[in-house]
Design a protein around this motif. Sequence first.
Motif, mmCIF file in Angstrom:
data_model
loop_
_atom_site.group_PDB
_atom_site.id
_atom_site.type_symbol
_atom_site.label_atom_id
_atom_site.label_comp_id
_atom_site.label_asym_id
_atom_site.label_seq_id
_atom_site.Cartn_x
_atom_site.Cartn_y
_atom_site.Cartn_z
ATOM 1 N N HIS A 32 -17.032 -4.520 -49.340
ATOM 2 C CA HIS A 32 -17.882 -3.282 -48.766
ATOM 3 C C HIS A 32 -17.831 -3.481 -47.512
ATOM 4 C CE1 HIS A 32 -20.686 -0.244 -48.199
ATOM 5 N NE2 HIS A 32 -21.290 -0.900 -47.209
ATOM 6 N N LEU A 33 -18.143 -4.922 -46.633
ATOM 7 C CA LEU A 33 -18.113 -5.163 -45.363
ATOM 8 C C LEU A 33 -16.975 -4.920 -44.814
ATOM 9 C CD1 LEU A 33 -20.275 -8.224 -45.235
ATOM 10 C CD2 LEU A 33 -20.977 -6.008 -44.551
ATOM 11 N N HIS A 41 -24.571 -3.014 -40.969
ATOM 12 C CA HIS A 41 -25.161 -2.568 -42.476
ATOM 13 C C HIS A 41 -26.575 -3.256 -42.207
ATOM 14 C CE1 HIS A 41 -21.509 -0.945 -44.189
ATOM 15 N NE2 HIS A 41 -20.973 -1.970 -43.436
ATOM 16 N N THR A 42 -27.549 -2.415 -42.611
ATOM 17 C CA THR A 42 -28.969 -3.218 -42.652
ATOM 18 C C THR A 42 -29.071 -3.802 -44.238
ATOM 19 O OG1 THR A 42 -29.906 -1.432 -43.795
ATOM 20 C CG2 THR A 42 -30.175 -1.321 -41.385
ATOM 21 N N ARG A 43 -29.915 -4.728 -44.284
ATOM 22 C CA ARG A 43 -30.114 -5.307 -45.561
ATOM 23 C C ARG A 43 -30.420 -4.460 -46.617
ATOM 24 N NH1 ARG A 43 -31.441 -8.692 -41.508
ATOM 25 N NH2 ARG A 43 -30.909 -10.751 -41.635
ATOM 26 N N ARG A 82 -20.409 -11.117 -39.071
ATOM 27 C CA ARG A 82 -21.348 -11.244 -37.784
ATOM 28 C C ARG A 82 -22.952 -10.930 -38.234
ATOM 29 N NH1 ARG A 82 -22.309 -7.160 -34.007
ATOM 30 N NH2 ARG A 82 -20.894 -5.808 -35.063
ATOM 31 N N THR A 83 -23.727 -11.631 -37.961
ATOM 32 C CA THR A 83 -24.964 -11.412 -38.072
ATOM 33 C C THR A 83 -25.613 -10.389 -36.868
ATOM 34 O OG1 THR A 83 -25.490 -13.524 -39.351
ATOM 35 C CG2 THR A 83 -27.651 -12.378 -38.238
ATOM 36 N N GLY A 88 -29.157 -6.705 -39.744
ATOM 37 C CA GLY A 88 -28.152 -6.792 -40.874
ATOM 38 C C GLY A 88 -26.751 -7.679 -40.485
ATOM 39 N N TYR A 89 -25.819 -7.118 -41.241
ATOM 40 C CA TYR A 89 -24.430 -7.679 -41.034
ATOM 41 C C TYR A 89 -23.443 -6.792 -40.784
ATOM 42 C CZ TYR A 89 -27.271 -11.658 -43.032
ATOM 43 O OH TYR A 89 -28.305 -12.482 -43.213
#
Length: 105
Positions: A32-33, A41-43, A82-83, A88-89
């Motif tokens: 997905h990422l 993307h938020t958690r 990346r954080t 999110g990420y």
Amino acid sequence: MNSLVIDCAIRRASVDGRQLSLTCMEFELIAHLAAYPDRVHTRRRLMELVWQQAPMGDLRTVDVHIARLRRKLGPDHRALIRTVRRIGYALNPQLVPGNRSGNTA
């Protein structure tokens, strides 16, 4: 060379030619990422899209899966994810070669 390859057809991911041993959810998360490099993307949104469930309470399961993915990517490739603090990420597009198809990140 930071070459992450995701093959959704056979559910396989590799980095620099080394196949990653991923759980089902780890694969879904990295795929997905990789499908949306540099998109944050938020958690909560990852829970909805990857886990396909409404997020309730603690969203730490996302953090745990990200940590496992980074370990499996190894020290030379962990920066691919990346954080974004308190949000999110994202997959770091500077470290991912250009998309050659919908299955490669």
